[in-house]
Scaffold this active site. Structure first.
Site, PDB file in Angstrom:
ATOM      1  NE  ARG A   1      -2.580  -1.702   3.261  1.00  0.00           N
ATOM      2  CZ  ARG A   1      -2.736  -2.971   3.655  1.00  0.00           C
ATOM      3  NH1 ARG A   1      -3.427  -3.806   2.915  1.00  0.00           N
ATOM      4  NH2 ARG A   1      -2.196  -3.385   4.781  1.00  0.00           N
TER       5      ARG A   1
ATOM      6  CD  GLU B   1      -0.042 -10.654  17.327  1.00  0.00           C
ATOM      7  OE1 GLU B   1      -0.723 -10.688  18.350  1.00  0.00           O
ATOM      8  OE2 GLU B   1      -0.525 -10.596  16.184  1.00  0.00           O
TER       9      GLU B   1
END
Lengths: 182, 184
Positions: free
Chosen positions: A69, A106
């Site tokens: 993006r 994560e």
């Protein structure tokens, strides 16, 4: 959704075009979807204009956009400023010689790559992505640019998730965002 | 070495073609990869590339520019912004949040899938499909199918580079293709 600064009259429209998708990519995550911003030509134009106005007099020589993006917002800024655009990519996408930087997710790690020779010592860089969450991806981009001798002037995102405090992971580099998502 | 398209070559094409780097044996042996990242490092070449597309499509009632992940995301948005159109990203599976429609397409080995958001495109939209390069035409074909399934009319496909030997142009179901540079 709060806007940074609050006075610029373009910000409410920009903020209102961002769509929140619950439980994507997994339960509990409220995903900030900028594709609806891209469907509103005026909002997209305003977004780019606000970045260009901030950076056009800052002697930026390279805009580094993070896949994927960051590829949407970075090039229009680079074109308006008249500087290079450098894509920062996932592994094995860039042909030719690259340098790689590992960063934490994560769960596990990922790798970001940049072309050798795209950026030179003395280049003044702007790093662009649609959103900053934990700051891990932006931090990897900063490290890649600094490894080749560029100076990272600022990181710029459309959206920040302030609760994740990503701005603290940028090695002291400043962060500019248009919209803070509560 | 890439050459220009269209006979009467716009003087900007030479510089654009020269800025494209060919990387041999990527992603595998025998493939001469057309690398546009070097074009992006040349602000004049990049601007000229976008300008050539914008000049062609401005005022032609294009309401949607659909860019194919990921290099179509680099060329599509500047065109969309300049001509006043929506930009719609066409993505690999599971990247777009929310409801999507999917189109499968054939690769050299196996298949892949392209997705578009439901609601991004409406019946009556006139769409331009943008990617950096057309090879076999499989990806562009999948893109056109997605747009047509949503009721849009595909006006044209636009790429910086064409590999004419792969005859991708013939795969586009009669839709026109516009390219700046042919690479043989």
């Amino acid at each position: 959704m709060a806007s940074e600064g609050g006075e610029d009259p373009r910000l409410p429209r920009i903020a209102s075009t961002i769509r929140v998708i619950p439980d994507f990519p997994k339960p509990g995550i409220m995903f900030q979807d900028i594709t609806t911003l891209l469907l509103d030509h005026e909002a997209f134009r305003h977004t780019i204009d606000m970045f260009v106005e901030r950076y056009r007099d800052k002697r930026i020589t390279v805009v580094a956009g993070i896949e994927a993006r960051g590829f949407i917002f970075g090039p229009p800024i680079a074109l308006a400023i008249g500087c290079k655009f450098v894509p920062m990519r996932k592994p094995k996408k860039l042909p030719g010689e690259v340098i790689s930087e590992e960063y934490s997710l994560e769960y596990g790690t990922d790798i970001m790559e940049m072309h050798v020779g795209a950026v030179q010592p003395g280049d003044r860089a702007l790093v662009i992505d649609d959103l900053i969450a934990t700051g891990g991806t932006l931090a990897a981009a900063i490290r890649l640019l600094e490894r080749v001798g560029a100076e990272v002037v600022e990181c710029a995102c459309v959206i920040e998730l302030p609760e994740l405090q990503g701005y603290q992971r940028l090695g002291g580099k400043p962060l500019f965002v248009l919209v803070k998502a509560a | 070495m890439a050459c220009g398209k269209d006979g009467e070559q716009d003087p900007r094409i030479g510089g654009i073609a020269a800025s494209i780097r060919v990387v041999p044996d990527f992603p595998k042996k025998g493939i001469m990869f057309q690398d546009i990242t070097t074009l992006l490092l040349d602000p004049k070449a990049f601007k000229n590339t976008v300008d050539l597309f914008v000049e062609r499509y401005i005022g032609k009632d294009v309401s949607v520019v659909a860019g194919i992940e990921a290099r179509g995301f680099i060329f599509g948005p500047p065109i969309a912004l300049a001509i006043g159109a929506k930009f719609v990203p066409l993505r690999k599976p599971r990247k777009l949040p929310g409801e999507v429609i999917s189109e499968k397409y054939v690769l050299e080995y196996g298949t892949d899938c392209l997705e578009m958001h439901v609601g991004a495109v409406q019946p009556g939209d006139h769409a331009l499909v943008v990617d950096d390069l057309i090879a076999t035409g499989g990806t562009l074909c999948a893109a056109m199918n997605l747009l047509e399934r949503a009721g849009a009319e595909v006006v044209e496909c636009a790429c910086v580079i064409e590999l004419p030997e792969l005859k991708g142009r013939e795969k586009l179901n009669g839709k026109p293709l516009y390219v700046l540079v042919e690479s043989r």
